[in-house]
Design a protein around this motif. Sequence first.
Motif, short mmCIF file in Angstrom:
data_model
loop_
_atom_site.label_atom_id
_atom_site.label_comp_id
_atom_site.label_asym_id
_atom_site.label_seq_id
_atom_site.Cartn_x
_atom_site.Cartn_y
_atom_site.Cartn_z
N TYR A 34 -88.01 -78.25 41.60
CA TYR A 34 -87.83 -77.70 42.95
C TYR A 34 -86.34 -77.65 43.24
O TYR A 34 -85.64 -78.65 43.00
N TYR A 35 -85.85 -76.52 43.74
CA TYR A 35 -84.43 -76.36 44.08
C TYR A 35 -84.24 -76.60 45.57
O TYR A 35 -84.66 -75.79 46.38
N SER A 36 -83.59 -77.71 45.92
CA SER A 36 -83.34 -78.04 47.32
C SER A 36 -82.08 -77.35 47.84
O SER A 36 -81.79 -77.39 49.04
N GLN A 37 -81.34 -76.72 46.95
CA GLN A 37 -80.18 -75.91 47.31
C GLN A 37 -79.98 -74.85 46.24
O GLN A 37 -80.58 -74.92 45.18
N ASN A 38 -79.16 -73.84 46.54
CA ASN A 38 -78.88 -72.80 45.55
C ASN A 38 -78.17 -73.42 44.35
O ASN A 38 -77.27 -74.24 44.52
N GLU A 39 -78.58 -73.01 43.16
CA GLU A 39 -77.89 -73.46 41.95
C GLU A 39 -77.38 -72.25 41.18
O GLU A 39 -78.11 -71.29 40.97
N LEU A 40 -76.11 -72.33 40.79
CA LEU A 40 -75.51 -71.35 39.89
C LEU A 40 -75.37 -72.04 38.54
O LEU A 40 -74.97 -73.21 38.50
N CYS A 41 -75.69 -71.34 37.47
CA CYS A 41 -75.51 -71.98 36.16
C CYS A 41 -75.20 -70.94 35.09
O CYS A 41 -75.57 -69.77 35.20
N TYR A 42 -74.51 -71.40 34.07
CA TYR A 42 -74.17 -70.58 32.92
C TYR A 42 -74.81 -71.25 31.70
O TYR A 42 -74.54 -72.42 31.41
N ILE A 43 -75.67 -70.51 31.00
CA ILE A 43 -76.39 -71.05 29.85
C ILE A 43 -75.48 -70.97 28.62
O ILE A 43 -75.08 -69.88 28.21
N VAL A 44 -75.15 -72.12 28.06
CA VAL A 44 -74.27 -72.21 26.90
C VAL A 44 -75.07 -72.12 25.60
O VAL A 44 -74.67 -71.43 24.66
N GLU A 45 -76.22 -72.81 25.58
CA GLU A 45 -77.07 -72.84 24.38
C GLU A 45 -78.52 -72.87 24.81
O GLU A 45 -78.85 -73.35 25.89
N GLY A 46 -79.39 -72.38 23.92
CA GLY A 46 -80.82 -72.54 24.10
C GLY A 46 -81.50 -71.39 24.81
O GLY A 46 -80.89 -70.35 25.11
N GLU A 47 -82.80 -71.61 25.07
CA GLU A 47 -83.62 -70.60 25.73
C GLU A 47 -84.77 -71.28 26.47
O GLU A 47 -85.31 -72.28 26.00
N ALA A 48 -85.10 -70.75 27.65
CA ALA A 48 -86.20 -71.30 28.44
C ALA A 48 -86.84 -70.18 29.26
O ALA A 48 -86.19 -69.18 29.58
N THR A 49 -88.11 -70.38 29.58
CA THR A 49 -88.79 -69.47 30.49
C THR A 49 -89.06 -70.24 31.77
O THR A 49 -89.59 -71.36 31.74
N ILE A 81 -81.61 -76.76 25.64
CA ILE A 81 -80.74 -76.00 26.54
C ILE A 81 -79.53 -76.82 26.95
O ILE A 81 -79.61 -78.04 27.08
N LYS A 82 -78.42 -76.12 27.12
CA LYS A 82 -77.19 -76.72 27.62
C LYS A 82 -76.61 -75.73 28.62
O LYS A 82 -76.51 -74.53 28.31
N LYS A 83 -76.28 -76.22 29.79
CA LYS A 83 -75.75 -75.32 30.83
C LYS A 83 -74.68 -76.02 31.66
O LYS A 83 -74.68 -77.24 31.81
N HIS A 84 -73.76 -75.20 32.18
CA HIS A 84 -72.84 -75.65 33.23
C HIS A 84 -73.51 -75.27 34.54
O HIS A 84 -74.12 -74.21 34.63
N TYR A 85 -73.41 -76.14 35.55
CA TYR A 85 -74.09 -75.85 36.81
C TYR A 85 -73.25 -76.23 38.02
O TYR A 85 -72.37 -77.09 37.94
#
Length: 88
Positions: A34-49, A81-85
């Motif tokens: 659940y997202y309690s606030q807006n999230e911005l992220c950049y996916i560095v590695e991996g894959e998800a649905t 997965i690896k991401k900056h957020y």
Amino acid sequence: MKIDVTQYSQDELEQEGVFGWPVWERDEEKFDWYYSQNELCYIVEGEATITSEFESVTIKAGDFVTFPKGLECVWDIHSAIKKHYSFE
């Protein structure tokens, strides 16, 4: 509520300061979120649905993703997965 997926150039990512954001990593797994606030992220590695009541979106390395505040979804990580957020 829509998950927004875009592509940014390396210059745009650097201008936004993305590479200074915290890093989040997770192995293959399926979980509710659940997202309690807006999230911005950049996916560095991996894959998800990511599946919500509105849509199902597959994200992968190179995607810049915005998750809206209030979104309830299920993450299904296909490859670690690896991401900056950042939260807004």
